[in-house]
Motif scaffolding. Structure first.
Motif, PDB file in Angstrom:
ATOM      1  N   SER A   5       0.822  -1.217   0.000  1.00 52.16           N
ATOM      2  CA  SER A   5       0.000   0.000   0.000  1.00 52.16           C
ATOM      3  C   SER A   5       0.850   1.258   0.000  1.00 52.16           C
ATOM      4  CB  SER A   5      -0.939   0.005   1.214  1.00 52.16           C
ATOM      5  OG  SER A   5      -1.875  -1.056   1.125  1.00 52.16           O
ATOM      6  N   ASN A   6       2.080   1.157   0.482  1.00 51.24           N
ATOM      7  CA  ASN A   6       2.998   2.296   0.473  1.00 51.24           C
ATOM      8  C   ASN A   6       3.390   2.678  -0.949  1.00 51.24           C
ATOM      9  OD1 ASN A   6       4.643   4.239   1.863  1.00 51.24           O
ATOM     10  ND2 ASN A   6       6.436   2.976   1.397  1.00 51.24           N
ATOM     11  N   TYR A   7       3.230   1.763  -1.880  1.00 52.13           N
ATOM     12  CA  TYR A   7       3.590   1.998  -3.273  1.00 52.13           C
ATOM     13  C   TYR A   7       2.390   2.349  -4.153  1.00 52.13           C
ATOM     14  CZ  TYR A   7       8.526   0.603  -3.270  1.00 52.13           C
ATOM     15  OH  TYR A   7       9.883   0.558  -3.087  1.00 52.13           O
ATOM     16  N   LEU A   8       1.209   1.829  -3.797  1.00 51.35           N
ATOM     17  CA  LEU A   8       0.057   1.936  -4.687  1.00 51.35           C
ATOM     18  C   LEU A   8      -0.825   3.130  -4.360  1.00 51.35           C
ATOM     19  CD1 LEU A   8      -1.007  -1.818  -4.904  1.00 51.35           C
ATOM     20  CD2 LEU A   8       0.560  -0.549  -6.395  1.00 51.35           C
ATOM     21  N   LYS A   9      -1.472   3.675  -5.400  1.00 51.06           N
ATOM     22  CA  LYS A   9      -2.416   4.778  -5.184  1.00 51.06           C
ATOM     23  C   LYS A   9      -3.595   4.317  -4.345  1.00 51.06           C
ATOM     24  CE  LYS A   9      -1.440   7.185  -9.537  1.00 51.06           C
ATOM     25  NZ  LYS A   9      -1.883   7.348 -10.947  1.00 51.06           N
ATOM     26  N   GLU A  10      -4.056   3.118  -4.612  1.00 50.14           N
ATOM     27  CA  GLU A  10      -5.219   2.585  -3.902  1.00 50.14           C
ATOM     28  C   GLU A  10      -4.747   1.577  -2.860  1.00 50.14           C
ATOM     29  OE1 GLU A  10      -9.278   0.006  -4.851  1.00 50.14           O
ATOM     30  OE2 GLU A  10      -8.159   0.935  -6.501  1.00 50.14           O
ATOM     31  N   PRO A  11      -4.937   1.848  -1.588  1.00 49.95           N
ATOM     32  CA  PRO A  11      -4.458   0.926  -0.551  1.00 49.95           C
ATOM     33  C   PRO A  11      -5.091  -0.465  -0.703  1.00 49.95           C
ATOM     34  CG  PRO A  11      -5.109   3.026   0.409  1.00 49.95           C
ATOM     35  CD  PRO A  11      -5.580   3.051  -1.014  1.00 49.95           C
ATOM     36  N   VAL A  12      -4.330  -1.474  -0.327  1.00 55.71           N
ATOM     37  CA  VAL A  12      -4.820  -2.845  -0.337  1.00 55.71           C
ATOM     38  C   VAL A  12      -5.186  -3.210   1.096  1.00 55.71           C
ATOM     39  CG1 VAL A  12      -4.364  -5.179  -1.154  1.00 55.71           C
ATOM     40  CG2 VAL A  12      -3.122  -3.262  -2.154  1.00 55.71           C
ATOM     41  N   THR A  13      -6.373  -3.760   1.288  1.00 57.15           N
ATOM     42  CA  THR A  13      -6.882  -4.025   2.640  1.00 57.15           C
ATOM     43  C   THR A  13      -7.120  -5.517   2.853  1.00 57.15           C
ATOM     44  OG1 THR A  13      -9.231  -3.876   2.072  1.00 57.15           O
ATOM     45  CG2 THR A  13      -8.071  -1.791   2.527  1.00 57.15           C
TER      46      THR A  13
END
Length: 533
Positions: free
Chosen positions: A328-336
């Protein structure tokens, strides 16, 4: 059995049906040795089905100065691609760069740079990454795989999922591998060449008698026991290698393994292109995100010490959350957590070299011959899936002094079952399959080609319509395919099929898997389904 009768004595008895055991069995039987193998569960049921599923040189191992291991792995990638183009294929890796990337503190490279460039404060400079990629491109003599390029991320498919702070990236090549299928195909090829492969068969003990190993085996379903006499024992027990030394064989040895747990999560599909990301964390570790099974993304891996063999490796909530936060630190949309559809974890049996952390423990393999009790025994420590064939060749080098009649190395470039077609021929083979069986959807034909290669035609046989294949268990897994897997690939339970012979467990419901298991239980008894094994 009269163990003095040479007709009743085999050359090698292999303990362990993971990639190392099956690879050694295949190589050895192909050199004219008589071989038998026992696996206490299903083939590839532990570490060998729980990898990150890459044939890769190990870019980060360069920072540990493991140049020989990296070079060997890089050369092997293309050798392996040619032998198994159905279950392995090239993949491009995108490595975004930013100034906060850091070394893990205990790598030799980190320690050296911290001494000569203290102002970097542990950061991994761009020039060092580029140097590593230059070595990666040139150590292994690439012919199939493309070299490294630099790419701008703005306005590109590779940059679209990423946080806007990432402006540039490096792109390099490595390869995907269907790890558990690799193990099964090695076992099948070994069997076809004359080896005896026993699944669900536990080694209760191995003892010395008149210069031979007397191995006592137990069928884990029936409880029946029998003995096998062998001139040499190969301990390829993976995480259990030390347990076998201490408890099954009962010899004193100072060699041991460091158990390191690597956990992975599978999420919904996070981006549209077919490239993998190589993400570097501010803690010095790296994570891959890999397009997986068409509709998903595979994320991994962690490195955690695993204390006990009795504890089944599972991805803990802590590891899952670490992977989610990292990505999530890399992506625009956080992964949950809600995006996670499956997780798995395996234990790497690394040679215990006394490293200060799980990440720093050597990934190189160590082969030790023990003759302390008379008859020889080869213990296999460590190894990585990319170098399994080279490990097998190295093991045979250790074995050769005991067997004058053994042949020369032969496995390089020899196709595994179903892999006898050109390395760039998957699309053409898929089309040929679709033409021969017009009822197949494109996705179905592609799955069969990437599982079975040229043997997909054997799986489908004379079928003219889908109904000719029998009951559909879901996700286009038919009775015909299941029967073939039971007859030819040592499959015995639904789990064997939906998590190791395939990954259809991602698409089948629990009720569908239960129905499959019930059908398999009723279809055939174990001796029948194992055929020659």
């Amino acid at each position: 059995m009269d163990h003095t009768d040479p007709q009743n004595v085999i050359d090698l008895f292999v303990i362990g049906g993971g990639i190392n055991g099956c690879g050694i069995a295949r190589d050895a039987v192909g050199r004219g040795l008589s071989v038998e193998l026992a696996e206490m569960n299903d083939l590839a049921s532990a570490t060998s089905s729980a990898s990150t599923k890459l044939f890769h040189g190990g870019l980060r191992y360069l920072e540990y100065w493991e140049v020989r291991l990296v070079r060997e792995a890089l050369i092997e990638r293309e050798t392996l691609l040619r032998a198994m183009p159905h279950i392995s294929w090239p993949m491009r890796f995108v490595l975004p760069y930013h100034k906060d990337m850091r070394f893990e503190s205990d790598t030799p490279t980190s320690k050296l740079l911290s001494f000569i460039m203290p102002w970097m404060k542990g950061r991994r400079p761009a020039w060092l990454i580029r140097l590593g990629l230059f070595m990666y491109d040139n150590l292994g003599g690439r012919k199939i795989l493309k070299g490294t390029t630099s790419i701008a991320l703005s306005g590109t498919p590779e940059g679209a999922p990423l946080n806007d702070r990432f402006k540039t990236a490096y792109e390099y090549s490595d390869c995907w591998i269907e790890d558990s299928r690799l193990v099964v195909l090695n076992a099948r090829d070994a069997e076809a060449r004359g080896a005896k492969i026993n699944v669900r068969t536990k080694v209760l003990s191995a003892e010395q008698s008149n210069g031979l190993w007397v191995v006592t085996l137990q069928d884990t379903d029936s409880g029946d026991t029998r003995t096998v006499h062998a001139k040499m024992l190969i301990n390829a027990g993976g995480p259990w290698v030390e347990d076998i030394i201490r408890n099954a064989v009962r010899i004193n040895s100072s060699d041991g393994v460091r158990l390191v747990r690597g956990s992975h999560i599978v999420t919904r599909k996070l981006y549209d292109h077919d490239k993998c990301y190589f993400f570097q964390g501010e803690d010095g570790r790296i994570i891959f995100t890999i397009p997986y099974e068409t509709d998903f993304t595979l994320i991994g891996t962690t490195d955690m010490d695993h204390t006990a063999l009795t504890d089944k490796p599972v991805c803990t909530d802590e590891e899952r959350d670490y992977l989610l936060a990292f990505v999530s630190n890399y992506l625009k949309e956080p992964v949950t957590v809600d995006d996670v559809v499956w997780s798995y974890s395996g234990v790497r049996p690394l040679y215990n070299d006394g490293a200060t952390s799980a990440t720093a423990a050597t990934r190189d393999y160590v082969l030790k011959v023990d003759q302390s009790t008379g008859a020889p025994m080869l213990n296999v420590f460590g190894g990585k899936i990319t170098t399994y064939r080279k490990l097998a060749e190295s093991a045979l080098e250790k074995i050769m002094p005991f067997f004058d009649h053994a042949g020369k190395p032969w496995t390089a470039g020899v196709a595994l079952p179903g892999g006898d077609f050109p390395v760039d021929g998957v699309a053409a083979l898929t089309q040929k399959l679709a033409d021969a069986y017009p009822f197949l959807s494109r996705a179905w034909a592609t799955r069969l080609t990437k599982a079975y290669g040229t043997e997909a035609f054997e799986v489908l046989g004379q079928a003219k319509t889908k109904s000719d294949l029998g009951h559909d268990f879901g996700a286009d897994l038919t009775e015909c395919e299941v029967a073939w897997l039971m007859a030819c690939e040592f499959a015995y339970t639904a789990d064997d099929i939906v998590w190791r012979r395939s990954k259809l467990g991602l698409r089948l419901s629990q009720d569908e898997i239960k129905a499959l298991d019930d059908w398999m239980s009723n279809a055939k008894s174990k001796p029948e389904q194992q055929g020659a094994a």
